[in-house]
Design a protein around this motif. Structure first.
Motif, PDB file in Angstrom:
ATOM      1  N   GLU A  97     -34.601  22.912  19.079  1.00 22.79           N
ATOM      2  CA  GLU A  97     -34.546  24.375  19.150  1.00 22.79           C
ATOM      3  C   GLU A  97     -34.513  24.995  17.759  1.00 22.79           C
ATOM      4  OE1 GLU A  97     -31.175  24.895  21.684  1.00 22.79           O
ATOM      5  OE2 GLU A  97     -32.387  24.975  23.521  1.00 22.79           O
ATOM      6  N   LEU A  98     -33.824  24.332  16.810  1.00 22.70           N
ATOM      7  CA  LEU A  98     -33.828  24.828  15.426  1.00 22.70           C
ATOM      8  C   LEU A  98     -35.226  24.746  14.822  1.00 22.70           C
ATOM      9  CD1 LEU A  98     -30.520  23.320  13.993  1.00 22.70           C
ATOM     10  CD2 LEU A  98     -31.033  25.744  14.351  1.00 22.70           C
ATOM     11  N   LEU A  99     -35.912  23.623  15.035  1.00 24.89           N
ATOM     12  CA  LEU A  99     -37.268  23.464  14.505  1.00 24.89           C
ATOM     13  C   LEU A  99     -38.226  24.473  15.126  1.00 24.89           C
ATOM     14  CD1 LEU A  99     -37.563  19.560  14.416  1.00 24.89           C
ATOM     15  CD2 LEU A  99     -37.587  21.101  12.439  1.00 24.89           C
ATOM     16  N   ARG A 100     -38.021  24.780  16.402  1.00 27.77           N
ATOM     17  CA  ARG A 100     -38.901  25.752  17.061  1.00 27.77           C
ATOM     18  C   ARG A 100     -38.784  27.122  16.406  1.00 27.77           C
ATOM     19  NH1 ARG A 100     -37.660  27.174  23.225  1.00 27.77           N
ATOM     20  NH2 ARG A 100     -35.763  27.880  22.179  1.00 27.77           N
ATOM     21  N   GLU A 101     -37.563  27.491  16.014  1.00 27.39           N
ATOM     22  CA  GLU A 101     -37.377  28.785  15.366  1.00 27.39           C
ATOM     23  C   GLU A 101     -38.111  28.856  14.028  1.00 27.39           C
ATOM     24  OE1 GLU A 101     -35.944  31.297  16.900  1.00 27.39           O
ATOM     25  OE2 GLU A 101     -35.725  29.919  18.592  1.00 27.39           O
ATOM     26  N   ASP A 102     -38.223  27.709  13.341  1.00 25.95           N
ATOM     27  CA  ASP A 102     -38.891  27.682  12.034  1.00 25.95           C
ATOM     28  C   ASP A 102     -40.391  27.438  12.149  1.00 25.95           C
ATOM     29  OD1 ASP A 102     -36.493  28.112  10.799  1.00 25.95           O
ATOM     30  OD2 ASP A 102     -36.078  25.975  10.469  1.00 25.95           O
ATOM     31  N   SER A 103     -40.846  27.076  13.353  1.00 26.76           N
ATOM     32  CA  SER A 103     -42.252  26.712  13.521  1.00 26.76           C
ATOM     33  C   SER A 103     -43.117  27.970  13.576  1.00 26.76           C
ATOM     34  CB  SER A 103     -42.429  25.897  14.799  1.00 26.76           C
ATOM     35  OG  SER A 103     -43.790  25.661  15.040  1.00 26.76           O
ATOM     36  N   ALA A 104     -44.257  27.913  12.900  1.00 27.46           N
ATOM     37  CA  ALA A 104     -45.174  29.061  12.863  1.00 27.46           C
ATOM     38  C   ALA A 104     -45.964  29.194  14.155  1.00 27.46           C
ATOM     39  CB  ALA A 104     -46.125  28.926  11.684  1.00 27.46           C
ATOM     40  N   GLY A 105     -46.097  28.112  14.894  1.00 28.08           N
ATOM     41  CA  GLY A 105     -46.873  28.159  16.132  1.00 28.08           C
ATOM     42  C   GLY A 105     -47.832  27.000  16.207  1.00 28.08           C
ATOM     43  N   GLY A 106     -48.858  27.141  17.050  1.00 25.78           N
ATOM     44  CA  GLY A 106     -49.869  26.115  17.178  1.00 25.78           C
ATOM     45  C   GLY A 106     -49.355  24.887  17.922  1.00 25.78           C
ATOM     46  N   ASP A 107     -49.979  23.732  17.610  1.00 27.62           N
ATOM     47  CA  ASP A 107     -49.656  22.486  18.311  1.00 27.62           C
ATOM     48  C   ASP A 107     -48.211  22.060  18.089  1.00 27.62           C
ATOM     49  OD1 ASP A 107     -52.212  22.390  19.280  1.00 27.62           O
ATOM     50  OD2 ASP A 107     -52.953  20.994  17.748  1.00 27.62           O
ATOM     51  N   ALA A 108     -47.695  22.270  16.876  1.00 25.66           N
ATOM     52  CA  ALA A 108     -46.323  21.848  16.584  1.00 25.66           C
ATOM     53  C   ALA A 108     -45.337  22.568  17.498  1.00 25.66           C
ATOM     54  CB  ALA A 108     -45.987  22.116  15.118  1.00 25.66           C
ATOM     55  N   ARG A 109     -45.542  23.857  17.684  1.00 24.35           N
ATOM     56  CA  ARG A 109     -44.622  24.621  18.528  1.00 24.35           C
ATOM     57  C   ARG A 109     -44.729  24.184  19.989  1.00 24.35           C
ATOM     58  NH1 ARG A 109     -41.582  29.066  17.677  1.00 24.35           N
ATOM     59  NH2 ARG A 109     -40.956  30.265  19.514  1.00 24.35           N
ATOM     60  N   ARG A 110     -45.956  23.914  20.438  1.00 25.19           N
ATOM     61  CA  ARG A 110     -46.136  23.469  21.817  1.00 25.19           C
ATOM     62  C   ARG A 110     -45.455  22.114  22.041  1.00 25.19           C
ATOM     63  NH1 ARG A 110     -51.172  26.015  21.253  1.00 25.19           N
ATOM     64  NH2 ARG A 110     -52.187  24.097  20.535  1.00 25.19           N
ATOM     65  N   MET A 111     -45.559  21.222  21.069  1.00 22.92           N
ATOM     66  CA  MET A 111     -44.907  19.917  21.203  1.00 22.92           C
ATOM     67  C   MET A 111     -43.387  20.061  21.204  1.00 22.92           C
ATOM     68  SD  MET A 111     -47.258  17.185  19.091  1.00 22.92           S
ATOM     69  CE  MET A 111     -47.584  18.195  17.644  1.00 22.92           C
ATOM     70  N   LEU A 112     -42.876  20.977  20.397  1.00 19.28           N
ATOM     71  CA  LEU A 112     -41.435  21.209  20.394  1.00 19.28           C
ATOM     72  C   LEU A 112     -40.967  21.778  21.740  1.00 19.28           C
ATOM     73  CD1 LEU A 112     -40.978  22.632  16.792  1.00 19.28           C
ATOM     74  CD2 LEU A 112     -39.907  20.552  17.709  1.00 19.28           C
ATOM     75  N   GLU A 113     -41.791  22.642  22.335  1.00 16.13           N
ATOM     76  CA  GLU A 113     -41.447  23.170  23.653  1.00 16.13           C
ATOM     77  C   GLU A 113     -41.362  22.033  24.682  1.00 16.13           C
ATOM     78  OE1 GLU A 113     -40.483  26.014  24.520  1.00 16.13           O
ATOM     79  OE2 GLU A 113     -41.157  27.442  22.999  1.00 16.13           O
ATOM     80  N   LEU A 114     -42.285  21.074  24.579  1.00 18.78           N
ATOM     81  CA  LEU A 114     -42.259  19.921  25.488  1.00 18.78           C
ATOM     82  C   LEU A 114     -41.011  19.074  25.264  1.00 18.78           C
ATOM     83  CD1 LEU A 114     -45.992  18.753  25.452  1.00 18.78           C
ATOM     84  CD2 LEU A 114     -44.736  19.720  27.381  1.00 18.78           C
ATOM     85  N   ILE A 115     -40.632  18.886  23.992  1.00 16.65           N
ATOM     86  CA  ILE A 115     -39.418  18.117  23.675  1.00 16.65           C
ATOM     87  C   ILE A 115     -38.194  18.815  24.270  1.00 16.65           C
ATOM     88  CG2 ILE A 115     -37.880  17.390  21.807  1.00 16.65           C
ATOM     89  CD1 ILE A 115     -40.404  16.971  20.100  1.00 16.65           C
ATOM     90  N   ILE A 116     -38.118  20.131  24.091  1.00 19.74           N
ATOM     91  CA  ILE A 116     -36.968  20.899  24.599  1.00 19.74           C
ATOM     92  C   ILE A 116     -36.915  20.837  26.121  1.00 19.74           C
ATOM     93  CG2 ILE A 116     -36.046  23.245  24.849  1.00 19.74           C
ATOM     94  CD1 ILE A 116     -37.134  23.738  21.962  1.00 19.74           C
ATOM     95  N   THR A 117     -38.066  21.006  26.782  1.00 18.34           N
ATOM     96  CA  THR A 117     -38.108  20.940  28.248  1.00 18.34           C
ATOM     97  C   THR A 117     -37.654  19.578  28.757  1.00 18.34           C
ATOM     98  OG1 THR A 117     -39.911  22.559  28.324  1.00 18.34           O
ATOM     99  CG2 THR A 117     -39.599  21.167  30.272  1.00 18.34           C
ATOM    100  N   SER A 118     -38.155  18.514  28.107  1.00 19.33           N
ATOM    101  CA  SER A 118     -37.793  17.159  28.528  1.00 19.33           C
ATOM    102  C   SER A 118     -36.312  16.884  28.296  1.00 19.33           C
ATOM    103  CB  SER A 118     -38.645  16.130  27.781  1.00 19.33           C
ATOM    104  OG  SER A 118     -40.017  16.309  28.064  1.00 19.33           O
ATOM    105  N   ALA A 119     -35.778  17.330  27.140  1.00 21.06           N
ATOM    106  CA  ALA A 119     -34.360  17.105  26.840  1.00 21.06           C
ATOM    107  C   ALA A 119     -33.474  17.851  27.826  1.00 21.06           C
ATOM    108  CB  ALA A 119     -34.047  17.539  25.417  1.00 21.06           C
ATOM    109  N   ARG A 120     -33.876  19.074  28.193  1.00 19.22           N
ATOM    110  CA  ARG A 120     -33.099  19.832  29.176  1.00 19.22           C
ATOM    111  C   ARG A 120     -33.112  19.142  30.540  1.00 19.22           C
ATOM    112  NH1 ARG A 120     -35.167  25.894  27.461  1.00 19.22           N
ATOM    113  NH2 ARG A 120     -33.620  26.241  25.806  1.00 19.22           N
ATOM    114  N   LYS A 121     -34.252  18.560  30.879  1.00 19.47           N
ATOM    115  CA  LYS A 121     -34.349  17.851  32.160  1.00 19.47           C
ATOM    116  C   LYS A 121     -33.424  16.639  32.176  1.00 19.47           C
ATOM    117  CE  LYS A 121     -37.802  15.910  35.295  1.00 19.47           C
ATOM    118  NZ  LYS A 121     -39.244  15.621  35.490  1.00 19.47           N
ATOM    119  N   ILE A 122     -33.415  15.878  31.072  1.00 19.55           N
ATOM    120  CA  ILE A 122     -32.520  14.719  30.976  1.00 19.55           C
ATOM    121  C   ILE A 122     -31.071  15.170  31.040  1.00 19.55           C
ATOM    122  CG2 ILE A 122     -31.732  12.856  29.461  1.00 19.55           C
ATOM    123  CD1 ILE A 122     -34.620  12.719  28.393  1.00 19.55           C
ATOM    124  N   ASP A 123     -30.746  16.253  30.333  1.00 17.73           N
ATOM    125  CA  ASP A 123     -29.377  16.758  30.324  1.00 17.73           C
ATOM    126  C   ASP A 123     -28.942  17.178  31.722  1.00 17.73           C
ATOM    127  OD1 ASP A 123     -26.966  17.524  28.853  1.00 17.73           O
ATOM    128  OD2 ASP A 123     -27.538  19.572  29.362  1.00 17.73           O
TER     129      ASP A 123
END
Length: 356
Positions: free
Chosen positions: A158-184
């Motif tokens: 979530e911290l990296l997402r705030e610093d991310s400008a967008g594009g593929d990196a931001r989309r991948m971070l969204e996937l990481i956050i979604t997956s981590a929330r699902k595991i949690d």
């Protein structure tokens, strides 16, 4: 296992029950007697004895039917069953084994043989109970240890997402956050299920607006349906107050609503209805999905059961809902709607029973 071990004695002949009690009571066993199959099932579900001694030839619901019913119920599935029978035919014994019997003893029998069979099955049950407790303790330890790194992954992403400008990196971070929330969430469900199974559920009862709890759960669930344009509708009075555990009941609402959203088609509607029925509250959650297959209906609220209505979770959500609703003195069930889709219905008393 109980101390002393509890035996449920089932026979339609009262004299036989007296004889069985005379065998077991001097040996230090606690006994309960039932004269019909229906009484036996009621006692078994309410008290969960350590072993059932079950006569086969009974009017109405015979021993085979009772044994099948015990094996079909999650609460009584693993209770050892000894069938007491005058039948010696191989075919009858096969029928008993298919019904789920663990052992047989034929009439007339010796007291020593009966006691030996009971002791043997109780030892096996005790070993299974100890293994199950060890497995549960180990699993709880592993799950607790998983929670900390999962929260670390989620927080850093979530911290990296705030610093991310967008594009593929931001989309991948969204996937990481979604997956981590699902595991949690799965970790939370597992720990909650373990607490419920261990009987550590203590409701914090207070006057709560049940309609407000439903609205809050719908607000929490709504973002998850935006991509598929799932609509959430509420049909309820402006307010309906009852003594409930607001946090626990909110969990039930959220779980049922999210479950309905998963099975609704794109553009579909999930409808929550709440209303008073006498001295109770009735809640229904309807979806427009494929409905509930007959093969899934009986086991839908058991642990780790998903069947054909797979949600991608670990099969604990509906088990948790059932346990919370029943702790309030209510009941929950699932059914298919006449027009298609599934309906989950639960009822709660406006004034829940006093907790022991």
């Amino acid at each position: 296992m109980h101390n002393p071990p509890r035996l449920l004695l089932v026979d339609d002949v009262a004299e036989n029950l007296v004889l069985l009690e005379a065998i077991f009571t001097p040996e230090g066993y606690a006994t309960r007697s039932a004269g019909t199959g229906a009484d036996a099932l009621r006692i078994a579900r309410a008290e969960v004895p350590d072993l059932v001694l079950l006569d086969v030839l009974m009017p109405g619901q015979d021993g085979f039917a009772v044994c099948r019913a015990l094996r079909a119920d999650a609460a009584t599935r693993f209770i050892p069953v000894i069938m007491v029978t005058a039948l010696n035919e191989l075919e009858d014994r096969i029928q008993g084994l298919e019904a789920g019997a663990d052992d047989f003893i034929s009439k007339p029998f010796s007291d020593d043989l009966l006691l030996a069979k009971v002791r043997s099955l109780l030892k096996l049950k005790q070993s299974r109970d100890e293994l199950e407790a060890l497995k549960t303790d180990f699993a709880n330890m592993i799950v607790h240890d998983l929670r900390m790194p999962t929260h670390a992954i989620l927080g850093l992403a979530e911290l990296l997402r705030e610093d991310s400008a967008g594009g593929d990196a931001r989309r991948m971070l969204e996937l990481i956050i979604t997956s981590a929330r699902k595991i949690d969430q799965q970790i939370t469900d597992f720990l909650e299920a373990s607490r419920l199974e261990a009987g550590r559920l203590k409701l914090q009862l207070r006057a709560e607006d049940v309609v407000a709890l439903a609205r809050r759960a719908m607000d929490q669930a709504r973002p998850g349906g935006r991509a598929r344009q799932i609509r959430l509708e509420l049909d309820a009075p402006s307010e309906l107050v009852a003594r409930v555990d607001g946090d626990r009941l909110g969990h039930v609402f959220l779980n049922l609503i999210q479950n309905a959203m998963k099975f609704s088609p794109a553009g579909g509607t999930v409808t929550v209805r709440i209303g008073p029925v006498g001295d109770r509250i009735e809640v229904t959650v309807d979806d427009e999905g494929p409905g509930i297959p007959e093969t899934d209906a009986a086991a839908l609220f058991e642990k780790y059961i998903q069947g054909e209505r797979r949600t991608g979770g670990v099969g604990l959500g509906l088990f948790i809902c059932k346990t919370i609703v029943e702790a309030h003195g209510g009941r929950i069930r699932a059914e298919n709607r006449p027009g298609g889709g599934a309906r989950f219905r639960f009822e709660l008393p406006l004034q829940p029973p006093v907790q022991s």
